[in-house]
Design an enzyme around this catalytic site. Structure first.
Site, PDB file in Angstrom:
ATOM      1  CB  THR A  41     -41.356  43.274  23.915  1.00 54.08           C
ATOM      2  OG1 THR A  41     -40.566  43.057  25.077  1.00 54.08           O
ATOM      3  CG2 THR A  41     -40.469  43.732  22.766  1.00 54.08           C
TER       4      THR A  41
ATOM      5  CB  THR B 286     -34.234  35.682  35.841  1.00 50.07           C
ATOM      6  OG1 THR B 286     -34.723  34.539  36.562  1.00 50.07           O
ATOM      7  CG2 THR B 286     -35.213  36.842  35.986  1.00 50.07           C
ATOM      8  CB  SER B 287     -29.412  33.935  35.113  1.00 54.17           C
ATOM      9  OG  SER B 287     -28.896  34.683  34.039  1.00 54.17           O
TER      10      SER B 287
ATOM     11  N   GLY C 277     -11.910  55.492  29.852  1.00 50.03           N
ATOM     12  CA  GLY C 277     -12.810  56.643  30.010  1.00 50.03           C
ATOM     13  C   GLY C 277     -13.724  56.816  28.806  1.00 50.03           C
TER      14      GLY C 277
ATOM     15  CB  ALA D 170     -49.690  40.215  26.898  1.00 51.02           C
ATOM     16  CG  LEU D 171     -46.328  34.871  30.726  1.00 51.10           C
ATOM     17  CD1 LEU D 171     -47.530  33.925  30.835  1.00 51.10           C
ATOM     18  CD2 LEU D 171     -45.064  34.048  30.404  1.00 51.10           C
TER      19      LEU D 171
ATOM     20  CD  GLU E  25     -38.264  35.764  24.973  1.00 55.36           C
ATOM     21  OE1 GLU E  25     -38.317  34.540  24.840  1.00 55.36           O
ATOM     22  OE2 GLU E  25     -38.696  36.571  24.125  1.00 55.36           O
TER      23      GLU E  25
HETATM   24  N1  CAA Z   1     -43.159  23.190  27.225  1.00 53.25           N
HETATM   25  C1  CAA Z   1     -44.428  22.742  27.339  1.00 53.25           C
HETATM   26  N2  CAA Z   1     -45.061  22.631  28.530  1.00 53.25           N
HETATM   27  C2  CAA Z   1     -44.379  22.972  29.627  1.00 53.25           C
HETATM   28  C3  CAA Z   1     -43.043  23.451  29.593  1.00 53.25           C
HETATM   29  C4  CAA Z   1     -42.442  23.552  28.295  1.00 53.25           C
HETATM   30  N3  CAA Z   1     -41.178  24.001  28.172  1.00 53.25           N
HETATM   31  N4  CAA Z   1     -42.636  23.734  30.828  1.00 53.25           N
HETATM   32  C5  CAA Z   1     -43.654  23.429  31.646  1.00 53.25           C
HETATM   33  N5  CAA Z   1     -44.706  22.992  30.915  1.00 53.25           N
HETATM   34  C6  CAA Z   1     -46.000  22.510  31.431  1.00 53.25           C
HETATM   35  C7  CAA Z   1     -45.768  21.368  32.413  1.00 53.25           C
HETATM   36  O1  CAA Z   1     -45.687  20.134  31.726  1.00 53.25           O
HETATM   37  C8  CAA Z   1     -46.981  21.453  33.300  1.00 53.25           C
HETATM   38  O2  CAA Z   1     -48.097  20.867  32.617  1.00 53.25           O
HETATM   39  P1  CAA Z   1     -49.182  19.973  33.441  1.00 53.25           P
HETATM   40  O3  CAA Z   1     -49.721  20.889  34.509  1.00 53.25           O
HETATM   41  O4  CAA Z   1     -50.170  19.615  32.397  1.00 53.25           O
HETATM   42  O5  CAA Z   1     -48.423  18.829  34.009  1.00 53.25           O
HETATM   43  C9  CAA Z   1     -47.263  22.954  33.377  1.00 53.25           C
HETATM   44  O6  CAA Z   1     -46.625  23.525  32.216  1.00 53.25           O
HETATM   45  C10 CAA Z   1     -46.722  23.583  34.618  1.00 53.25           C
HETATM   46  O7  CAA Z   1     -45.326  23.337  34.659  1.00 53.25           O
HETATM   47  P2  CAA Z   1     -44.433  23.594  35.935  1.00 53.25           P
HETATM   48  O8  CAA Z   1     -45.043  22.873  37.104  1.00 53.25           O
HETATM   49  O9  CAA Z   1     -43.030  23.302  35.563  1.00 53.25           O
HETATM   50  O10 CAA Z   1     -44.655  25.160  36.165  1.00 53.25           O
HETATM   51  P3  CAA Z   1     -44.044  26.145  37.245  1.00 53.25           P
HETATM   52  O11 CAA Z   1     -45.133  26.991  37.775  1.00 53.25           O
HETATM   53  O12 CAA Z   1     -43.193  25.387  38.202  1.00 53.25           O
HETATM   54  O13 CAA Z   1     -43.146  27.140  36.344  1.00 53.25           O
HETATM   55  C11 CAA Z   1     -41.160  27.975  35.284  1.00 53.25           C
HETATM   56  C12 CAA Z   1     -42.073  26.775  35.608  1.00 53.25           C
HETATM   57  C13 CAA Z   1     -40.089  27.356  34.403  1.00 53.25           C
HETATM   58  C14 CAA Z   1     -40.557  28.594  36.513  1.00 53.25           C
HETATM   59  C15 CAA Z   1     -41.969  29.036  34.489  1.00 53.25           C
HETATM   60  O14 CAA Z   1     -42.885  29.708  35.314  1.00 53.25           O
HETATM   61  C16 CAA Z   1     -41.098  30.067  33.801  1.00 53.25           C
HETATM   62  O15 CAA Z   1     -40.544  29.800  32.734  1.00 53.25           O
HETATM   63  N6  CAA Z   1     -40.997  31.276  34.385  1.00 53.25           N
HETATM   64  C17 CAA Z   1     -40.328  32.403  33.716  1.00 53.25           C
HETATM   65  C18 CAA Z   1     -41.331  33.179  32.937  1.00 53.25           C
HETATM   66  C19 CAA Z   1     -40.685  33.915  31.793  1.00 53.25           C
HETATM   67  O16 CAA Z   1     -39.782  33.436  31.130  1.00 53.25           O
HETATM   68  N7  CAA Z   1     -41.210  35.092  31.518  1.00 53.25           N
HETATM   69  C20 CAA Z   1     -40.748  35.858  30.417  1.00 53.25           C
HETATM   70  C21 CAA Z   1     -41.813  36.775  29.983  1.00 53.25           C
HETATM   71  S1  CAA Z   1     -41.941  36.988  28.239  1.00 53.25           S
HETATM   72  C22 CAA Z   1     -40.689  38.010  27.794  1.00 53.25           C
HETATM   73  O17 CAA Z   1     -39.813  38.361  28.530  1.00 53.25           O
HETATM   74  C23 CAA Z   1     -40.712  38.370  26.343  1.00 53.25           C
HETATM   75  C24 CAA Z   1     -40.195  39.697  26.022  1.00 53.25           C
HETATM   76  O18 CAA Z   1     -40.927  40.634  26.043  1.00 53.25           O
HETATM   77  C25 CAA Z   1     -38.804  39.890  25.573  1.00 53.25           C
END
Ligand code: CAA
Length: 382
Positions: free
Chosen positions: A157, A367-368, A342, A123-124, A365
């Site tokens: 999910t 978006t594109s 069809g 749950a994110l 997980e």
């Molecule tokens: N692994 C480990 N740490 C990571 C990381 C990774 N892949 N990516 C970022 N981090 C860490 C960074 O190192 C940073 O750490 P510090 O603050 O200690 O330096 C911290 O996380 C923040 O990183 P960013 O500044 O890059 O963060 P951001 O706010 O710019 O966000 C983003 C990055 C990639 C846009 C992220 O928000 C993201 O992935 N968004 C999409 C969310 C998503 O995928 N949601 C899906 C929901 S779950 C789902 O869909 C499941 C389901 O039910 C099917």
């Protein structure tokens, strides 16, 4: 004998494909009702599939990421709604506990992800934080010896099948300059006081998969509910999503593969203008291109999984696999509908369901657009 124990990667995938042949007759009713049959989840548990990513020392099969990708491709080809439930349970939920759980947490929670009694939830997402996951508003405050969690999650999910959820909440005030600071992961059992399940969503596709809200109103959890370190939950979520994205790439491959199989079979049978439509070059080129794209997407997914198995960085490769495979699945499923004409638009043929189910893969997980951000950041940082 359990065909899954001690099997090679290919054997595992083959055994799942054989098992999944029984699903076809169950799908129409389950998709209509919007539920995954509990007996099938239990069967996947007893076969060991739900615990396939969990190390043998913790009671799982200890299979590789490559094996899991191959298995998810097979499950998705057979039934995408079931596959996404397994992907979340055995991918991001199990993976987060294996990597960040204390011995006591692993002992307590991992069996529930393996035994087939349910499917774990992660749950994110919240109403106001989707792509910008770090802006989440759920709060966790110390309360006596434990924690009190308040807020609401959406689009979760497996919520209705989950014995527990990994929940991301903020400890301390939001720092506008570093929104991810303070975010902490908690393992919240379904029976925690103040924890309840909200509305189930009505979706375009993946209708048998549960997508519901989670409501935490003064939810009480014990001090030992923190997963990993306090304040380090965002990194747990991001690294969990790295692995999850391989799973969605594999899912996209499975969905596209089955849709194209149906299109190919139909094209060989269906006659127009006195010959099978498969004889027409316009259609042959369409199928040839889709088949090539499918193979490329599978290789990207397996490359990311292979890197993961070797302990090498795979964030960028997982994002590439998810981006390419999910967009390929859009093209492939829509091409398949077109080949069936069809009939492809009618519910009597499953191709329309694969097109609807596959639509989710460019969205969940990450978006594109988010995958492109992840790839570009990595590319330009190098
Ligand atoms: N692994 C480990 N740490 C990571 C990381 C990774 N892949 N990516 C970022 N981090 C860490 C960074 O190192 C940073 O750490 P510090 O603050 O200690 O330096 C911290 O996380 C923040 O990183 P960013 O500044 O890059 O963060 P951001 O706010 O710019 O966000 C983003 C990055 C990639 C846009 C992220 O928000 C993201 O992935 N968004 C999409 C969310 C998503 O995928 N949601 C899906 C929901 S779950 C789902 O869909 C499941 C389901 O039910 C099917």
């Amino acid at each position: 004998m359990n065909p899954f124990v001690g099997a090679t990667e290919r054997e595992l995938a083959g055994a799942v494909a054989d098992w999944a042949t029984r699903l076809a007759e169950r799908i129409p009713a389950a998709e209509k009702e919007g539920t995954l049959p509990r007996d099938l989840i239990a069967e996947l548990g007893s076969l060991g599939v739900l615990g396939m990513t969990i190390p043998e020392a913790d009671g799982g099969l200890g299979a590789s990421a490559v094996a899991f990708a191959l298995v998810l491709e097979e499950l998705s080809a057979a039934w995408p709604s079931l596959a996404v439930g397994v992907a979340v349970n055995s991918g991001i939920v199990a993976g987060s506990l294996v990597r960040f759980g204390s011995p006591a947490q692993r002992k307590r929670w991992l069996p529930m992800l393996m035994d087939g009694s349910g499917l774990g939830a992660f749950a994110l997402t919240e109403a106001s934080s989707g792509s910008d996951a770090a802006s989440l508003r759920m709060t966790a405050r110390r309360d006596g010896p434990g924690w009190r969690i308040d807020g609401r999650k959406q689009f979760i999910t497996n919520a209705r099948y989950a014995p527990f959820a990994i929940v991301l909440a903020r400890v301390g005030e939001l720092d506008p300059n570093r929104t991810s600071a303070g975010i902490t992961a908690f393992v919240v059992p379904l029976d925690a006081p103040g924890f309840s399940i909200g509305r189930a969503e009505r979706k375009m596709g993946l209708r048998a998969s549960d997508t519901s809200a989670l409501i935490l109103e003064h939810a009480q959890v014990a001090a030992d509910a923190v997963l990993g370190e306090e304040g380090k939950g965002f990194a747990i979520a991001m690294s969990g999503l790295d692995g999850g994205r391989i799973g969605i790439a594999a899912q996209s491959v499975g969905i596209a593969r089955r849709a194209l199989d149906m299109a190919r079979a139909y094209a060989k049978e269906r006659k127009q203008f006195g010959r099978p439509i498969a004889d027409f070059e316009g259609l042959r080129f369409k199928l040839a291109k889709a088949d090539s794209d499918l193979a490329a997407a599978r290789l990207l997914a397996l490359r990311a999984a292979w890197l993961r198995d070797r302990g090498r960085p795979f964030t960028r490769e997982a994002a590439m696999a998810k981006l390419y495979a999910s967009e390929m699945a859009q093209r492939a499923t829509h091409a398949a509908v077109q080949v069936l004409g069809g009939n492809g638009y009618m519910r009597d043929y499953a191709v329309e369901r694969y097109a609807r189910d596959g639509r989710a893969t460019t969205i969940y997980e990450g978006t594109s657009e988010i995958q492109r951000i992840v790839i570009a950041r990595s590319l330009l940082a190098a």
